[in-house]
Design a protein around this motif. Structure first.
Motif, PDB file in Angstrom:
ATOM      1  N   VAL A  28       1.141  -1.058   0.283  1.00  0.00           N
ATOM      2  CA  VAL A  28       0.034  -0.354   0.181  1.00  0.00           C
ATOM      3  C   VAL A  28       1.140   1.601  -0.155  1.00  0.00           C
ATOM      4  O   VAL A  28       0.828   2.393  -0.912  1.00  0.00           O
ATOM      5  CB  VAL A  28      -1.347  -0.178   1.204  1.00  0.00           C
ATOM      6  N   ARG A  30       3.795   1.521  -1.594  1.00  0.00           N
ATOM      7  CA  ARG A  30       3.937   2.181  -2.317  1.00  0.00           C
ATOM      8  C   ARG A  30       3.095   2.356  -3.074  1.00  0.00           C
ATOM      9  O   ARG A  30       3.479   2.889  -4.413  1.00  0.00           O
ATOM     10  CB  ARG A  30       4.414   0.307  -3.359  1.00  0.00           C
ATOM     11  N   LEU A  31       1.712   1.903  -3.565  1.00  0.00           N
ATOM     12  CA  LEU A  31       0.624   2.413  -4.280  1.00  0.00           C
ATOM     13  C   LEU A  31       0.685   3.743  -3.776  1.00  0.00           C
ATOM     14  O   LEU A  31       0.730   4.791  -4.570  1.00  0.00           O
ATOM     15  CB  LEU A  31      -0.662   1.212  -4.039  1.00  0.00           C
ATOM     16  N   HIS A  35       1.572   7.480  -6.438  1.00  0.00           N
ATOM     17  CA  HIS A  35       0.646   8.254  -6.094  1.00  0.00           C
ATOM     18  C   HIS A  35       1.014   9.834  -5.634  1.00  0.00           C
ATOM     19  O   HIS A  35      -0.057  10.918  -5.699  1.00  0.00           O
ATOM     20  CB  HIS A  35      -0.994   8.487  -6.116  1.00  0.00           C
ATOM     21  N   ILE A 110      -8.403  -1.857  -1.062  1.00  0.00           N
ATOM     22  CA  ILE A 110      -6.719  -2.078  -1.880  1.00  0.00           C
ATOM     23  C   ILE A 110      -6.126  -3.472  -1.320  1.00  0.00           C
ATOM     24  O   ILE A 110      -6.244  -4.098  -0.064  1.00  0.00           O
ATOM     25  CB  ILE A 110      -5.889  -1.120  -0.985  1.00  0.00           C
ATOM     26  N   SER A 112      -3.620  -5.822  -1.490  1.00  0.00           N
ATOM     27  CA  SER A 112      -1.564  -5.790  -1.808  1.00  0.00           C
ATOM     28  C   SER A 112      -0.905  -7.486  -1.775  1.00  0.00           C
ATOM     29  O   SER A 112      -1.088  -8.417  -0.584  1.00  0.00           O
ATOM     30  CB  SER A 112      -0.981  -4.813  -0.961  1.00  0.00           C
ATOM     31  N   ALA A 116       3.444  -4.831  -4.946  1.00  0.00           N
ATOM     32  CA  ALA A 116       2.528  -3.697  -4.690  1.00  0.00           C
ATOM     33  C   ALA A 116       0.821  -4.355  -4.665  1.00  0.00           C
ATOM     34  O   ALA A 116       0.966  -4.634  -3.501  1.00  0.00           O
ATOM     35  CB  ALA A 116       2.312  -4.260  -6.683  1.00  0.00           C
ATOM     36  N   ALA A 117       0.456  -3.125  -5.116  1.00  0.00           N
ATOM     37  CA  ALA A 117      -0.723  -2.980  -4.163  1.00  0.00           C
ATOM     38  C   ALA A 117      -2.640  -2.141  -5.596  1.00  0.00           C
ATOM     39  O   ALA A 117      -1.540  -1.481  -6.481  1.00  0.00           O
ATOM     40  CB  ALA A 117      -1.615  -1.853  -3.147  1.00  0.00           C
ATOM     41  N   GLU A 118      -3.030  -2.794  -5.704  1.00  0.00           N
ATOM     42  CA  GLU A 118      -4.242  -2.204  -6.610  1.00  0.00           C
ATOM     43  C   GLU A 118      -5.179  -2.113  -5.476  1.00  0.00           C
ATOM     44  O   GLU A 118      -6.404  -2.554  -4.909  1.00  0.00           O
ATOM     45  CB  GLU A 118      -4.408  -2.977  -7.901  1.00  0.00           C
TER      46      GLU A 118
END
Length: 161
Positions: A28, A30-31, A35, A110, A112, A116-118
C-alpha cells in the motif's frame, strides 16, 4: 550522560504488527508513493484510535487505510467507523488470501501482495470540516517531525549525548 533515553533505538519499528500486516502495508505504501501521497503509519487520532496508515495528498486530503489480514481480524475489530470522522476517504487493505466480499461495499478496497497494491474499489469522498482538517494536518506534521528526529537520533548515537 543519562542512563535512560526517552527515545527508542528503533523508533520506526512499532512491533505490534504481524509480518503479514507489514507485507500488506509495504504494498500500500508503494501504491501511495506512486500517487505522490505522503504516508504516516500508526498515527494516533484525537478520538484515541490509532490508524494503520494515514495518507496526505498534495491537495491536503486525508485518506485512512485500515489493514486487515484475515476474516477474523476484520470481524473482531469493528472500530473502523470511528475513522470516518478523521478522513476524506477510507480504504480497507488486505492480501489475496482474504475474501474481498467480507469488506463493506460502501468503503474503498485495496489488495496488496507486498510488492505492489491495486485499488479494487474507490472510496467515497466525504470532505472533512475545516477545523478537523487543520487539526489533522497539524497532528500529521508534528508526528512526522517527531519521528524524523527520533530516527536521526537513533541513527547517530552521538546526537543524544
Amino acid at each position: 550522560m543519562p542512563l535512560v533515553s526517552p527515545f527508542s533505538r528503533a523508533p520506526l519499528v512499532d512491533g505490534r504488527q504481524s509480518e503479514r500486516a507489514m507485507m500488506v502495508r509495504r504494498g500500500v505504501q508503494r501504491l501511495m508513493i506512486a500517487h505522490r501521497v505522503s504516508i504516516l503509519p500508526e498515527m494516533p487520532l484525537k478520538s484515541g484510535r490509532r490508524a494503520d496508515l494515514v495518507c496526505l495528498s498534495e491537495k491536503g486530503e486525508f485518506t485512512i487505510v485500515e489493514i486487515k489480514t484475515s476474516i477474523e481480524d476484520f470481524r473482531v475489530d469493528q472500530k473502523w467507523p470511528d475513522y470516518l470522522q478523521h478522513c476524506d476517504r477510507l480504504f480497507f487493505a488486505t492480501h489475496p488470501g482474504v475474501p474481498i466480499d467480507i469488506f463493506p461495499a460502501d468503503q474503498g478496497l485495496i489488495v496488496s501482495d507486498g510488492y505492489a497494491a491495486e485499488i479494487l474499489r474507490e472510496a467515497p469522498e466525504t470532505k472533512l470540516g475545516a477545523a478537523t482538517r487543520r487539526a489533522m494536518t497539524v497532528r500529521f506534521a508534528r508526528l512526522s517531525a517527531d519521528r524524523l528526529l527520533q530516527a536521526e537520533w537513533a541513527a547517530n548515537p552521538f546526537m543524544t549525548d
